[in-house]
Design an enzyme around this catalytic site. Structure first.
Site, PDB file in Angstrom:
ATOM      1  N   ASP A 185     -27.786 -34.303 -19.945  1.00 23.80           N
ATOM      2  CA  ASP A 185     -28.372 -34.094 -17.985  1.00 23.80           C
ATOM      3  C   ASP A 185     -27.966 -35.355 -17.895  1.00 23.80           C
ATOM      4  O   ASP A 185     -27.095 -36.172 -18.170  1.00 23.80           O
ATOM      5  CB  ASP A 185     -29.886 -33.244 -18.706  1.00 23.80           C
ATOM      6  CG  ASP A 185     -30.229 -32.384 -16.904  1.00 23.80           C
ATOM      7  OD1 ASP A 185     -30.048 -32.992 -16.387  1.00 23.80           O
ATOM      8  OD2 ASP A 185     -30.501 -30.988 -17.607  1.00 23.80           O
ATOM      9  N   ASP A 241     -46.135 -38.735 -18.194  1.00 20.78           N
ATOM     10  CA  ASP A 241     -45.716 -37.124 -18.780  1.00 20.78           C
ATOM     11  C   ASP A 241     -45.098 -37.187 -19.991  1.00 20.78           C
ATOM     12  O   ASP A 241     -45.180 -36.463 -20.788  1.00 20.78           O
ATOM     13  CB  ASP A 241     -46.193 -36.329 -18.204  1.00 20.78           C
ATOM     14  CG  ASP A 241     -46.765 -36.039 -17.310  1.00 20.78           C
ATOM     15  OD1 ASP A 241     -48.048 -36.878 -16.905  1.00 20.78           O
ATOM     16  OD2 ASP A 241     -47.087 -35.006 -15.929  1.00 20.78           O
ATOM     17  N   HIS A 270     -33.013 -34.009 -12.297  1.00 19.06           N
ATOM     18  CA  HIS A 270     -33.035 -33.072 -12.752  1.00 19.06           C
ATOM     19  C   HIS A 270     -33.700 -32.552 -14.397  1.00 19.06           C
ATOM     20  O   HIS A 270     -33.601 -31.968 -14.943  1.00 19.06           O
ATOM     21  CB  HIS A 270     -31.597 -32.474 -12.533  1.00 19.06           C
ATOM     22  CG  HIS A 270     -30.768 -31.500 -13.400  1.00 19.06           C
ATOM     23  ND1 HIS A 270     -30.506 -31.129 -14.361  1.00 19.06           N
ATOM     24  CD2 HIS A 270     -31.570 -29.715 -12.630  1.00 19.06           C
ATOM     25  CE1 HIS A 270     -30.617 -29.315 -14.733  1.00 19.06           C
ATOM     26  NE2 HIS A 270     -30.923 -28.983 -13.403  1.00 19.06           N
ATOM     27  N   SER A 330     -31.380 -23.632 -15.087  1.00 22.22           N
ATOM     28  CA  SER A 330     -31.725 -24.399 -15.019  1.00 22.22           C
ATOM     29  C   SER A 330     -33.065 -24.962 -15.730  1.00 22.22           C
ATOM     30  O   SER A 330     -33.093 -25.704 -16.677  1.00 22.22           O
ATOM     31  CB  SER A 330     -31.410 -25.566 -14.286  1.00 22.22           C
ATOM     32  OG  SER A 330     -29.948 -26.247 -14.268  1.00 22.22           O
TER      33      SER A 330
END
Ligand code: CA
Ligand code: CA
Length: 419
Positions: A143, A152, A180, A359
């Site tokens: 990506d 996280d 993204h 996605s």
């Protein structure tokens, strides 16, 4: 310099030769090949006999070498036209590939919920307070990179590599200036954060291999993606690990380099998951690499009930109606569906955001695959795929355009879940 173009949600605007780069990605392209002008440069794949190859490679800087499959380089329009006249060689433009998501809503400092609706849905537990599982499974997210310091994600980032700027890759480099890649990585394996205030993904104990293959504008080239797919497979072999390649990207055209790389990875025991695309709801709008037989194409579900089940989003690309209904996967079939609308997840700079797209559906399936594989490490990638298919059959999707009882061209076999 041409101004940045705004993308539509779909990949239809992928006309070859269109310059769709933002300023940042322009800079990367320029570094790769000073010989090609930025205005009208193409990445091309050239196949040539050895005698011719040596000559060409002294004139055109090699970006990637794929052996018998040829080599890639960047040329301008004039160079491209000249090379096309050379009868001794074969030249083709390398497919441009894009993220399959709509515009993000608004980054926030804290999540609106720690367990987003898609995680509850895939766990089939509306009161879920945290997720679990995935330990020991490597999920290669190809990506725009990842915010590897996000609270996280930080504990799960095992590899960080950039395939967009060199003829191999740059280790330790995977900065995500788009968002993204950080978002989809979070849906796979966000672990609620070291502060206990973050979001959860599907498999919070899985390990992330963040492979940057797309530029800051969310667009990249197939040769870099093919190289990253092959690298993930080889790293799986080298480390003796189970690897899932998760690709929330696509283009309308089939690309030889990616097809061959997917076949290679699949033969090495890798599970390949990819977005169906955002060009629905017409039939036969599915994109590649999702449409490949050896990749699991994932459609997007909305948090809306229709005809007694979740509903396939209109934007979700549809497969081929002619090959649906038989619970057999052929090229251009949607295989499964998962939550992909209004999905909240991690975002760069320790933030959170909500986006829609196939996605977002893709990493739900990649995370579920990691969770199942972690508990059943003796399964082959093919057996794991069958298990996902069987779980999808157990939750048939009947809502949305093209969805119906059984295997259909909108939702595939259905929605695979934890239970
Ligand atoms: Ca079929
Ligand atoms: Ca169905």
């Amino acid at each position: 310099m041409r101004k940045r173009r705004m993308f539509s949600t779909a990949l239809l605007s992928l006309a070859m030769g269109l310059s769709m780069f933002s300023t940042g990605a322009f800079a990367e392209t320029t570094n790769q090949s000073e010989k090609a002008s930025v205005q009208d440069s193409y990445r091309v794949l050239i196949q040539a006999p050895n005698s011719e190859k040596a000559k060409l490679q002294s004139n055109y800087e090699v970006h990637r070498n794929f052996g018998k499959e040829g080599f890639t380089t960047t040329v301008n329009e004039k160079q491209y036209e000249a090379l096309k006249k050379n009868k001794n060689i074969q030249i083709e433009k390398v497919e441009k590939v894009e993220i399959q998501a709509k515009s993000p809503i608004k980054a926030t400092a804290s999540p609106s919920t720690q367990v987003p609706w898609g995680i509850k849905a895939i766990y089939n537990d509306s009161s879920l307070t945290k997720s679990s599982g995935g330990d020991g499974i490597k999920v290669a997210v190809l990506d725009t990179g990842v915010d590897k310091t996000h609270v996280d994600l930080v504990q799960n980032v095992e590899q960080c590599k950039n395939f967009t700027t060199s003829s191999t890759y740059v280790n330790g480099s995977c900065a995500d200036r788009n968002g993204h890649g950080t978002h989809v990585s979070g849906t796979v394996l966000a672990n609620g954060g070291s502060n206990g205030q973050g979001v959860y993904g599907v498999a919070p104990e899985a390990e992330l291999w963040a492979y940057k293959v797309l530029g800051d504008n969310g667009s990249g080239y197939s040769d870099d993606i093919a190289a990253a797919i092959r690298h993930a497979a080889d790293e799986g072999t080298r480390t003796g690990s189970k690897v899932i390649v998760s690709m929330s990207l696509g283009s309308s055209g089939k690309d030889t380099l990616i097809s061959n790389a997917v076949d290679y990875a699949y033969s090495k025991g890798v599970l390949v998951v990819a977005a169906a695309g955002n060009s629905g709801p017409s039939s036969n709008t599915i994109g590649y690499p999702g449409a490949l037989v050896n990749a699991i194409a994932v459609a997007a579900l909305e948090n809306v009930q229709s005809n007694g089940t979740y509903r396939v989003a209109d934007f979700s690309s549809r497969g081929n109606p002619a090959t649906a209904g038989d619970y057999v996967i052929q090229e251009r079939d949607v295989e499964v569906s998962a939550p992909g609308a209004s999905i909240e997840s991690t975002w760069p700079n320790g933030r959170y955001n909500t986006i829609s797209g196939t996605s977002m559906a893709t990493p739900h399936v990649s995370g579920l695959a990691a969770k199942i594989w972690s508990l059943n490490k003796s399964l082959s990638n093919v057996q794991l795929r069958t298990e996902l298919q069987n779980r999808a059959k157990a939750y048939d999707i009947k809502g949305g355009i093209g969805a119906s009882i059984g295997d259909d061209y909108a939702s595939g076999f259905g929605f695979p879940r934890v239970r």
